[in-house]
Design an enzyme around this catalytic site. Structure first.
Site, mmCIF file in Angstrom:
data_model
loop_
_atom_site.group_PDB
_atom_site.id
_atom_site.type_symbol
_atom_site.label_atom_id
_atom_site.label_comp_id
_atom_site.label_asym_id
_atom_site.label_seq_id
_atom_site.Cartn_x
_atom_site.Cartn_y
_atom_site.Cartn_z
ATOM 1 N N ASP A 21 -3.657 -1.220 37.957
ATOM 2 C CA ASP A 21 -3.294 -2.656 37.973
ATOM 3 C C ASP A 21 -4.202 -3.184 36.990
ATOM 4 O OD1 ASP A 21 -2.692 -5.096 38.742
ATOM 5 O OD2 ASP A 21 -4.029 -5.224 40.517
ATOM 6 N N ASN A 69 8.047 -5.958 41.639
ATOM 7 C CA ASN A 69 8.062 -6.247 40.177
ATOM 8 C C ASN A 69 9.368 -6.886 39.628
ATOM 9 O OD1 ASN A 69 5.632 -3.458 39.643
ATOM 10 N ND2 ASN A 69 5.370 -5.721 40.184
#
Ligand code: FPP
Length: 246
Positions: A21, A69
């Site tokens: 991330d 996503n």
């Protein structure tokens, strides 16, 4: 070097899972588009895969694209899918040299054709490698995976192949996308976020969690060593008390 030397190779996690991330924030810090962060994230993927294989970790599972996503701007999604194709094609020879098998979990049928084809090709070429399995979680989410397992089980019960009593903790695991891997002992998340984000929820029941503020593109071999050293300093009790472990 010192950090690596301090790792007890007899107590290595067999399986490390990572939530990569912070690519977007890393890029923003440098006034660059988000995709620049993803491109630089590839270097971290390479370093960490190499470091894990060198140490003797058997399974490395990276969260590369979640089912959520798809909601990102279309340009970013297509850039990520393209980057995957490019990276898999470019890195296949390194995977072969290092005896690493490429694997993927997730609803792969929904990936763009080109990405799916590159992935299948990479998995086929490396299928006999047995030093480490590098799994990319792509169009993956735990709730998708657990729901699918429930559907598969329900179908088998309906067909009379299975009775409800056959469904146990162990047998349930066999219907998950990770059925051929041990559960991860260590889960790492970069970028300072303290969340699991729908990743390997069933499998991390007893995993040690490690969070670092570093953004993924800055993550290097010593950062992996730090995470493993931290893991080796934990007492894993699995519900027991300290005295029972001795
Ligand atoms: C999270 O950062 C990262 C991703 C969703 C994608 C990860 C992809 C790569 C590292 C590149 C390609 C990977 C492989 C395996 C070849 P973010 O975009 O959520 O960052 P932010 O939270 O700062 O916005």
């Amino acid at each position: 070097m010192e950090r690596k030397a301090n790792i007890d190779l007899d107590r290595l996690p067999k399986h490390i899972a990572i939530i990569m991330d912070g690519n977007g924030r890393w890029a923003k810090q440098q006034n660059q588009p988000r995709v620049f962060g993803h491109k630089n994230g590839v270097r971290a993927v390479r370093e960490v895969s190499e470091a894990a294989a060198e140490l003797g970790v058997n399974y490395l599972t990276l969260y590369a694209f979640s089912t959520e996503n798809w909601n990102r701007p279309a340009l970013e999604v297509s850039a990520l899918m393209g980057l995957l194709v490019e990276t898999i094609r470019k890195e296949v020879s390194t995977l072969m040299e290092n005896n690493i098998r490429l694997n993927a979990i997730g609803d792969l049928s929904k990936l763009p054709k080109r990405t799916y084809a590159a992935l299948r090709e990479g998995m086929k070429i490396t299928s006999d490698n047995d030093r480490m399995t590098l799994t990319l979680a792509l169009n993956y989410s735990s709730r998708w995976e657990i729901t699918r397992a429930a559907q598969l089980i329900a179908t088998e019960v309906q067909q009379g192949k299975l009775t409800p009593e056959d469904i146990t903790d162990q047998s349930f695991s066999r219907y998950l996308a990770t059925s051929d891997m041990p559960d991860p002992e260590l889960l790492i998340r970069t970028s300072g976020e303290l969340r699991i984000s729908n990743y390997l929820l069933w499998q991390i029941a007893y995993s040690e969690l490690y969070f670092t503020d570093k953004f993924w593109p800055d993550f290097r071999k010593p950062d992996l060593y730090d995470a493993i050293l931290d893991y080796q300093n934990r007492e894993r009790r699995f519900g027991k008390i300290s005295e029972q472990l001795a």
